[in-house]
Structure formats: structure tokens, C-alpha cells
Design an enzyme around this catalytic site. Structure first.
Site, mmCIF file in Angstrom:
data_model
loop_
_atom_site.group_PDB
_atom_site.id
_atom_site.type_symbol
_atom_site.label_atom_id
_atom_site.label_comp_id
_atom_site.label_asym_id
_atom_site.label_seq_id
_atom_site.Cartn_x
_atom_site.Cartn_y
_atom_site.Cartn_z
ATOM 1 N N ASP A 94 -53.666 -30.465 -4.467
ATOM 2 C CA ASP A 94 -55.008 -30.060 -4.030
ATOM 3 C C ASP A 94 -55.353 -28.770 -4.772
ATOM 4 O OD1 ASP A 94 -57.433 -29.788 -2.847
ATOM 5 O OD2 ASP A 94 -56.684 -29.313 -0.850
ATOM 6 N N ASN A 219 -54.739 -30.424 7.415
ATOM 7 C CA ASN A 219 -54.887 -29.008 7.760
ATOM 8 C C ASN A 219 -56.211 -28.407 7.296
ATOM 9 O OD1 ASN A 219 -54.296 -29.060 5.056
ATOM 10 N ND2 ASN A 219 -52.513 -27.719 5.162
ATOM 11 N N HIS A 220 -57.093 -29.200 6.732
ATOM 12 C CA HIS A 220 -58.418 -28.681 6.375
ATOM 13 C C HIS A 220 -59.282 -28.607 7.634
ATOM 14 C CE1 HIS A 220 -57.907 -30.051 1.914
ATOM 15 N NE2 HIS A 220 -57.039 -29.138 2.300
ATOM 16 N N HIS A 417 -50.721 -17.425 2.804
ATOM 17 C CA HIS A 417 -52.054 -18.042 2.957
ATOM 18 C C HIS A 417 -52.356 -18.425 4.385
ATOM 19 C CE1 HIS A 417 -49.999 -21.819 3.434
ATOM 20 N NE2 HIS A 417 -51.029 -22.578 3.173
#
Length: 498
Positions: A94, A219-220, A417
């Protein structure tokens, strides 16, 4: 890949939240950021991936962040530096998965009413589809993007013309870590030529362009937040520079380059793996996901061009999502306005100056962290303060906006992150109870567009966010400016894109 024998404590602590991890060779050891409690969350597989990555050709530095867990070749939550090679693994499939934050003009009281929040969820979902394979046809009020505009997005990134064509405020580009990426020779022409060569072989290109302005799966997410700025004078001063409003409503987004990024990345992995087999080159750690290309070769040029194409899509995808989210707020609450706070990546390789020479800094699940006074921030709104760092935790623990401190030089100007997984998706589904997860969201008064909150994305699947933040602060990398408290969440239950 080669496995490391189970070792309870492979780290040598040299501070409250710092340690080193020897590789067994003469190379500089791995820098580890994390308290003892955090270091215990690193399993043997994650440690072995870190060692394999550190010992790979051309790598001069490897940093393991507190959110680290096993990834694709290199651990998610690591920083890998090389002045001579590029690696697809420490960017992943990604390309330029990122975070963005939109500050609205609304006070927290505007989203207290559940009916209003439900209307906002519906209005956003009408414009920004979620799910691995979904695009504009799944959202009645999304922006149409034809193939010609899609090609411009890939080549130009968030140029003024692209922003205007999509109804994105062009000034938002100044609030991006990188608003546009160029090709291997620092030109846009290289990207145009590379895209021209790729298009005849691109699978369902139009469908992938239709995903512009959409979230992926796993997880978006998109999350409506209430901003809580810290009480100390520095936090309040930095928050003002960032454009954060204490007690105001903001919107946090996490997504990346969607199908086109995945296609570009997987194509590069296959091409480089074929080269390694053809030339009989040994793989670092015998791991097929740690293929690489020496800078200056045709293979490296092709990878850098493809990464830039995917990164440009991810950038515009985020900006369009924010424009559509603001439009949804304005539909439900007329008169609302908004300003992009920042857009920053955590899956990218960037050319930076490291130890007084150019190097490619690969950040896999890691976020750039430049403090005030850093030369790269000259001429930006954040030259004096440092830029915003957007760290998602989980909806119930909150997320954080941070700013780098001078000590970030230790981690090659990078931080984690987010919280990082402590349970894999299958393990989370086995260990957690769906009814209890849903009840916890009801008790926290956090709404969602999902009938059942995705159990593999439940807060308990992630590390203790406060302990992760304590690691960052204690290591001297960054300071917290504000905490973001979720009021509703936009998610999808499909497999994660990254």
C-alpha cells in the site's frame, strides 16, 4: 526465511525507552525505541525481520519503533536507511499509506446529538466508499474521475490543475508532507513515460481510478474527533501554528493508494524476484520479500517511478476524501468550514540527507518527524515549530497530534505510525468477543457505520497506546500537542490494504 531461535531479552537497554539490538556481526546495531513493556511485544519473527533488514546490502541504519510487528520483508514500524539501494519491502504493497487531519469550524457541542452524528456518517458514506474493491459507483455523491484525469493524478500529484478539477482547495497542497512526487530523475516527464509503458498492461485501470476519494478495508478509517490541546504553553503555541482548535471538531483519515498502489507494488515485487532468480542472487535472510535494486540501475529507476505514481494517487486520494468529508459536514450542518491541518505518509521511501550525504530513508509504518529548525522545513508554515505528526491510537484510547523534538535525530527523524498490532487478525477473532467489543463502543458513545465493529480492528487488538506514546516521549523523539477523542468511526470489515 531464516528463523531466530526464541530469545526472551535480545535487547540491550541504554535508556528508559531506548535500546540496541545487536545483529551478530560488525555492523552498527539496530536502534530500538520502546520501554521494556513495549520491547516485550516484539516477537521473534519481528526481531528476525529487523535483523535481516539491517544485514541487507547497502543498509546503514535500521530503527525499530514501539509499534513494530511482523510485516512484508521488513517489520511494520521500522525505518531503513540506504544511500545505495532501494527496497520495495520497507514501503509495502500500500504505497504511501498515510494520515490526514481536517480541522472544522464546529465546536464539540455540534456532534453531541446522536441523530446528527448518524446523519454525518450517512452523508460521508454517500461520498466516500469503504472496502477493498469499492469505488465511485458505490457512493452516489462521489466525484467522477475518468481515465484522463486519473492519469494526470498519477503523474502530477496534487497540482493546482488536478485540485481544481476535483474541487479540492489548491492551498491544501501546502499542508502536505509531499504534495507531488517525481520520477527517478527528479522529473515529471519520467512518470509520464513510465505510465505510458504501463497502461497497455494495466488491469482494470478505469476501475482503479474510480477508487479516488475512497477508503480501503481493514485498518483504514475515517474518524470524527474532538480536539483536546494540552495545557502547557508550548502545546498551545504549536497547536495555533498547526491550526488546531481546542474543543473543536476535526476529522482524521487513514488510507493509501488503493488498488493502483497494490498493482504497482506487486508488479515490482514479481519483477525483482524474477531478476534475483535469473541472476541467482542470494536473498537477505532467504526472504523473497526483501528483494532490492542498486540505485542507478534500470530496476531501481522502474521501482522509484512506480512508487511515485502510487504515491501521487495516495496524496490526491486523501485530499479528495477531506474535500468530500467537508462537503458532507456542510450538508448536515450548514455554514461549517474546514482547513487541512496536515497530510503525512507512513509507507514511503524518501531521498533525504543522512550523515551529510543523500540516502533513501524507507519508512514502513513509520512517520517522518522533523523538529523546528530542520533545513527541510524552510519556507513551510512549520519551519519554527516542526510539522504535525499524526498518530492514530484506537477510537477509545484516542489518537495524538505530536511535534518532533531535537532528539528525533536518534531515529533518523522518524516516529511510529500508531499503536501497532499486538494481535494478528486471526488471533483477534479467536480471542475477542464481538458482543463485548460492540458494547464497549456503546458505553464510550462512539458511533460507527458498521453493524458490528470489525473484531480484528477492536482496540484490544492493538498495543497500549499510552505506553507507546510514553516510549516516544521518554526517548526524546516528540512531544504531544493534542489528543483526539473519537465521536464516530467510518470503517470497513474487509481485509486491510496494507
Amino acid at each position: 526465511m531464516t528463523q531466530l531461535a526464541p530469545t526472551k531479552h535480545p535487547f540491550i537497554a541504554d535508556g528508559e525507552a531506548t535500546a540496541i539490538l545487536p545483529t551478530g556481526g560488525k555492523q552498527k546495531p539496530i536502534t530500538v525505541i520502546g520501554t521494556e513493556a513495549i520491547r516485550e511485544t516484539f516477537d521473534d519473527f519481528c526481531v528476525q525481520q529487523a535483523i535481516n533488514s539491517r544485514l541487507a546490502p547497502g543498509v546503514t541504519d535500521l530503527v525499530l519503533n514501539p509499534d513494530a510487528h511482523c510485516g512484508y520483508g521488513a517489520p511494520v514500524g521500522c525505518v531503513m536507511v540506504s544511500p545505495t539501494h532501494v527496497y520495495p519491502g520497507p514501503v509495502g504493497v500500500d504505497i504511501k499509506c498515510s494520515m490526514s487531519l481536517l480541522q472544522t469550524s464546529l465546536p464539540a457541542d455540534a456532534v453531541v446529538d446522536k441523530q446528527t452524528r448518524r446523519a454525518l456518517i450517512d452523508a460521508i458514506c454517500e461520498r466516500t466508499p469503504t472496502g477493498a474493491g469499492r469505488g465511485q459507483r458505490n457512493a452516489a455523491k462521489s466525484r467522477p474521475v475518468d481515465e484522463a484525469l486519473g492519469q494526470r493524478v498519477l503523474v502530477e500529484g496534487a497540482s493546482k490543475g488536478v485540485c481544481e478539477a476535483l474541487g479540492i482547495p489548491p492551498e491544501w497542497a501546502t499542508r502536505c508532507e509531499d504534495s507531488a512526487h517525481v520520477g527517478h530523475d527528479d522529473s515529471t516527464a519520467a512518470l509520464a513515460l513510465r505510465l505510458e509503458r504501463l497502461l497497455p498492461h494495466a488491469h482494470r485501470f478505469a476501475d482503479k481510478m474510480s477508487q479516488l476519494g475512497s477508503y480501503g478495508g481493514g485498518n483504514h478509517f475515517g474518524e470524527c474527533e474532538v480536539v483536546e490541546v494540552g495545557d502547557d504553553p508550548r502545546s498551545q503555541s504549536v497547536a495555533e501554528t498547526f491550526g488546531l482548535v481546542d474543543g473543536g471538531v476535526a476529522f482524521l483519515s487513514h488510507c493509501g493508494s488503493r488498488g493502483i498502489g497494490h498493482q504497482l507494488a506487486t508488479g515490482q515485487f514479481k519483477a525483482l524476484q524474477a531478476k534475483f532468480e535469473q541472476w541467482n542472487i542470494p536473498l537477505p535472510g532467504q526472504d523473497r520479500e526483501l528483494v532490492y535494486a542498486p540505485l542507478g540501475t534500470a530496476e531501481a529507476d522502474a521501482y522509484l517511478d512506480d512508487m511515485a505514481l502510487g504515491a501521487n494517487f495516495a496524496t490526491v486520494n486523501h485530499l479528495l476524501i477531506n474535500a468530500l468529508v467537508l462537503e458532507a459536514f456542510q450538508q448536515v450542518i450548514p455554514g461549517a468550514t474546514g482547513q487541512l491541518v496536515y497530510f503525512i505518509s507512513h509507507n514511503i521511501a524518501r531521498k533525504e540527507i543522512v550523515d551529510n550525504r543523500p540516502a533513501w530513508v524507507h519508512r514502513k509504518g513509520a512517520t517522518r518527524a522533523y523538529p523546528g529548525g530542520h533545513h527541510a522545513l524552510a519556507g513551510t508554515p512549520f519551519a519554527q515549530t516542526g510539522h504535525p505528526i499524526l498518530l492514530p491510537g484506537n477510537p477509545q484510547a484516542g489518537s495524538a497530534v505530536m511535534v518532533a523534538d531535537p532528539g528525533a535525530v536518534l531515529s533518523r527523524y522518524s516516529v511510529n505510525h500508531g499503536a501497532g498490532r499486538q494481535l494478528g487478525r486471526k488471533a483477534a477473532k479467536r480471542a475477542l468477543n464481538q458482543a463485548q467489543v460492540d458494547q464497549s463502543f456503546n458505553e464510550a458513545d462512539i458511533l460507527s457505520n458498521c453493524r458490528h465493529y470489525p473484531i480484528d480492528e477492536a482496540p484490544a487488538a492493538y498495543k497500549d497506546f499510552d505506553e507507546v506514546l510514553r516510549s516516544v516521549k521518554s526517548a526524546g523523539l516528540a512531544s504531544e500537542v493534542a489528543r483526539l477523542k473519537a465521536r464516530f468511526v467510518i470503517k470497513d470489515g474487509d481485509k486491510a490494504d496494507d
